[in-house]
Scaffold this motif. Structure first.
Motif, PDB file in Angstrom:
ATOM      1  N   ASP A   3       0.345  -1.111  -0.141  1.00  0.00           N
ATOM      2  CA  ASP A   3       0.283  -0.320  -0.218  1.00  0.00           C
ATOM      3  C   ASP A   3       0.609   1.336   0.305  1.00  0.00           C
ATOM      4  O   ASP A   3       2.256   1.254   0.435  1.00  0.00           O
ATOM      5  CB  ASP A   3      -0.751   0.116   1.157  1.00  0.00           C
ATOM      6  CG  ASP A   3       0.027  -0.269   2.704  1.00  0.00           C
ATOM      7  OD1 ASP A   3       0.821  -0.379   2.402  1.00  0.00           O
ATOM      8  OD2 ASP A   3      -0.972  -0.147   3.277  1.00  0.00           O
ATOM      9  N   LEU A  19      -3.728   1.356  -2.791  1.00  0.00           N
ATOM     10  CA  LEU A  19      -2.712  -0.435  -3.216  1.00  0.00           C
ATOM     11  C   LEU A  19      -2.358  -1.460  -4.947  1.00  0.00           C
ATOM     12  O   LEU A  19      -3.167  -0.799  -5.737  1.00  0.00           O
ATOM     13  CB  LEU A  19      -4.119  -1.563  -2.453  1.00  0.00           C
ATOM     14  CG  LEU A  19      -3.541  -2.902  -2.650  1.00  0.00           C
ATOM     15  CD1 LEU A  19      -2.331  -2.422  -1.084  1.00  0.00           C
ATOM     16  CD2 LEU A  19      -5.187  -3.766  -1.545  1.00  0.00           C
ATOM     17  N   GLU A 110      -9.573   2.547   3.434  1.00  0.00           N
ATOM     18  CA  GLU A 110      -8.824   1.864   3.634  1.00  0.00           C
ATOM     19  C   GLU A 110      -8.906   0.080   3.592  1.00  0.00           C
ATOM     20  O   GLU A 110      -8.159  -0.437   3.106  1.00  0.00           O
ATOM     21  CB  GLU A 110      -7.994   1.825   4.725  1.00  0.00           C
ATOM     22  CG  GLU A 110      -6.897   3.284   4.821  1.00  0.00           C
ATOM     23  CD  GLU A 110      -6.496   3.315   6.151  1.00  0.00           C
ATOM     24  OE1 GLU A 110      -5.844   2.194   7.009  1.00  0.00           O
ATOM     25  OE2 GLU A 110      -5.224   4.290   6.380  1.00  0.00           O
ATOM     26  N   ASP A 111      -9.812   0.081   4.152  1.00  0.00           N
ATOM     27  CA  ASP A 111     -10.689  -1.321   3.497  1.00  0.00           C
ATOM     28  C   ASP A 111     -11.313  -2.088   2.562  1.00  0.00           C
ATOM     29  O   ASP A 111     -11.317  -2.264   2.225  1.00  0.00           O
ATOM     30  CB  ASP A 111     -11.632  -1.787   5.053  1.00  0.00           C
ATOM     31  CG  ASP A 111     -11.558  -1.668   6.568  1.00  0.00           C
ATOM     32  OD1 ASP A 111      -9.700  -2.438   6.156  1.00  0.00           O
ATOM     33  OD2 ASP A 111     -12.026  -1.176   7.212  1.00  0.00           O
ATOM     34  N   ILE A 114      -8.813  -2.452  -0.430  1.00  0.00           N
ATOM     35  CA  ILE A 114      -8.605  -3.860  -0.073  1.00  0.00           C
ATOM     36  C   ILE A 114      -9.819  -4.888  -0.978  1.00  0.00           C
ATOM     37  O   ILE A 114      -9.290  -5.775  -1.567  1.00  0.00           O
ATOM     38  CB  ILE A 114      -8.005  -4.952   1.183  1.00  0.00           C
ATOM     39  CG1 ILE A 114      -7.028  -3.362   1.725  1.00  0.00           C
ATOM     40  CG2 ILE A 114      -8.384  -5.989   1.363  1.00  0.00           C
ATOM     41  CD1 ILE A 114      -7.001  -4.038   3.277  1.00  0.00           C
ATOM     42  N   THR A 115     -11.187  -4.389  -0.594  1.00  0.00           N
ATOM     43  CA  THR A 115     -12.080  -5.385  -1.285  1.00  0.00           C
ATOM     44  C   THR A 115     -12.009  -5.200  -3.276  1.00  0.00           C
ATOM     45  O   THR A 115     -12.269  -5.704  -3.150  1.00  0.00           O
ATOM     46  CB  THR A 115     -12.902  -4.186  -0.670  1.00  0.00           C
ATOM     47  OG1 THR A 115     -13.163  -4.816   0.481  1.00  0.00           O
ATOM     48  CG2 THR A 115     -14.372  -5.459  -1.341  1.00  0.00           C
ATOM     49  N   PHE A 118      -9.213  -7.655  -4.321  1.00  0.00           N
ATOM     50  CA  PHE A 118      -9.346  -8.753  -4.212  1.00  0.00           C
ATOM     51  C   PHE A 118     -10.610  -9.094  -5.225  1.00  0.00           C
ATOM     52  O   PHE A 118     -10.143 -10.315  -5.697  1.00  0.00           O
ATOM     53  CB  PHE A 118     -10.269  -8.682  -2.514  1.00  0.00           C
ATOM     54  CG  PHE A 118     -10.922 -10.393  -2.784  1.00  0.00           C
ATOM     55  CD1 PHE A 118      -9.435 -11.573  -1.798  1.00  0.00           C
ATOM     56  CD2 PHE A 118     -12.281 -10.658  -3.132  1.00  0.00           C
ATOM     57  CE1 PHE A 118     -10.371 -12.606  -2.313  1.00  0.00           C
ATOM     58  CE2 PHE A 118     -12.443 -12.183  -2.234  1.00  0.00           C
ATOM     59  CZ  PHE A 118     -11.484 -13.161  -1.759  1.00  0.00           C
ATOM     60  N   PHE A 136       0.549 -10.079   1.213  1.00  0.00           N
ATOM     61  CA  PHE A 136       0.903  -8.607   1.470  1.00  0.00           C
ATOM     62  C   PHE A 136       2.254  -8.453   2.285  1.00  0.00           C
ATOM     63  O   PHE A 136       3.209  -9.417   2.609  1.00  0.00           O
ATOM     64  CB  PHE A 136      -0.080  -7.923   2.201  1.00  0.00           C
ATOM     65  CG  PHE A 136      -2.115  -7.003   1.728  1.00  0.00           C
ATOM     66  CD1 PHE A 136      -1.737  -6.593   1.543  1.00  0.00           C
ATOM     67  CD2 PHE A 136      -2.139  -9.075   1.605  1.00  0.00           C
ATOM     68  CE1 PHE A 136      -2.604  -5.719   1.230  1.00  0.00           C
ATOM     69  CE2 PHE A 136      -3.379  -8.061   1.072  1.00  0.00           C
ATOM     70  CZ  PHE A 136      -4.042  -6.429   0.498  1.00  0.00           C
ATOM     71  N   ARG A 153      -9.209  -9.767   7.495  1.00  0.00           N
ATOM     72  CA  ARG A 153      -9.623  -9.220   5.609  1.00  0.00           C
ATOM     73  C   ARG A 153     -10.507 -11.272   5.933  1.00  0.00           C
ATOM     74  O   ARG A 153     -10.669 -11.806   5.149  1.00  0.00           O
ATOM     75  CB  ARG A 153      -8.345  -9.688   5.193  1.00  0.00           C
ATOM     76  CG  ARG A 153      -7.433  -8.567   5.553  1.00  0.00           C
ATOM     77  CD  ARG A 153      -7.871  -7.734   4.479  1.00  0.00           C
ATOM     78  NE  ARG A 153      -8.858  -6.908   5.001  1.00  0.00           N
ATOM     79  CZ  ARG A 153      -8.222  -6.181   5.873  1.00  0.00           C
ATOM     80  NH1 ARG A 153      -7.968  -6.225   6.587  1.00  0.00           N
ATOM     81  NH2 ARG A 153      -9.819  -5.161   5.763  1.00  0.00           N
TER      82      ARG A 153
END
Length: 270
Positions: A3, A19, A110-111, A114-115, A118, A136, A153
């Motif tokens: 990140d 990210l 921040e979450d 990541i989603t 993914f 990571f 996660r």
């Protein structure tokens, strides 16, 4: 994956939370590591020195002399060329905190990045008939902090998301120290340089010609929305200014870029 956070330089842009991912085929993991170390040998740099986009101010080997500083840019270029030669695929997700949107799908920036990542990695693997693992760079903080971060996660990997099923990722997210893994240093370089380019930093823009050929594309051949996810959506004119793309896919259709009503419709904001 790794990140980065950077200050936006373009008009009306806030801090960018991002990210970056470097996707390797299993047969390219060791050859890339060998090529990475060979580049270090060519430049006379110790293996334990990380080639990061942004170096620590406390322990920065590169800053100890002008000769060392001068090696960074050509080494970054060589590493990106090696990544191309080893068929690396790239995805970067960037959220502009100055865009006036606080959440996506109930998640904070921040979450949510990541989603978003993914989902895109999962789709790339599934579309190619592959499965994989996600590694990571080891997050900062205590062991408890890291354990809590990994636990956060777990449900995503087990259940998938609204848009992808949990088919392509075969185990829980892993972490590793980047100084031991050239692949994570590449992810740092990709995250840092693409985010810098979106932010309007020339050093980042200069590396885009080496990175764009590796960026994942959709069925129309566009990077925007797939290899580069920008959020909020009104940031997507930067696919025109940064990547030189003149269209952006939305569902089954698309729009021409630059699009009136989105930021940077008249200029690049610099």
């Amino acid at each position: 994956m790794d990140d980065t956070k950077q200050r936006g330089r373009r008009r009306g842009m806030g801090q960018l939370v991002a990210l970056g991912a470097a996707i390797f085929g299993e047969d390219q993991i060791q050859p890339f590591a060998e090529a990475f170390r060979a580049i270090y040998d060519d430049f006379g740099v110790p293996y334990e020195v990380e080639l990061k986009w942004s170096n620590s101010q406390r322990t920065n080997w590169w800053a100890e002399s002008e000769e060392r500083r001068a090696k960074q840019t050509p080494m970054r270029q060589r590493v990106l060329e090696a990544a191309q030669a080893h068929d690396v695929r790239v995805i970067v997700v960037i959220w502009d905190l100055g865009g006036g949107v606080a959440t996506a799908g109930g998640e904070g920036p921040e979450d949510a990045v990541i989603t978003f990542m993914f989902e895109r990695v999962s789709m790339q693997l599934e579309n190619a008939g592959h499965r994989g693992i996600i590694v990571f760079d080891k997050p900062g903080g205590s062991h408890r902090d890291e354990a809590n971060w990994l636990t956060g996660r777990a449900e995503m990997v087990q259940l998938g998301t609204q848009y992808v099923k949990p088919n392509a990722i075969v185990t829980q997210v892993l972490t590793a120290p980047s100084h031991l893994h050239p692949h994570l240093q590449l992810a740092d370089l990709i995250a840092g340089s693409v985010t810098a380019a979106v932010a309007g930093v020339q050093h980042g823009l200069d590396l885009i010609p080496l990175i764009k050929p590796m960026m994942c594309t959709n069925w129309r051949g566009n990077v925007g929305g797939t290899g580069l996810k920008l959020y909020p959506d009104d940031l997507n004119n930067l696919n025109y200014w940064v990547l030189d793309e003149d269209s952006f896919s939305r569902g089954a259709g698309g729009v021409r870029l630059p699009r009136t009503g989105w930021r940077y419709a008249e200029d690049d904001g610099l």
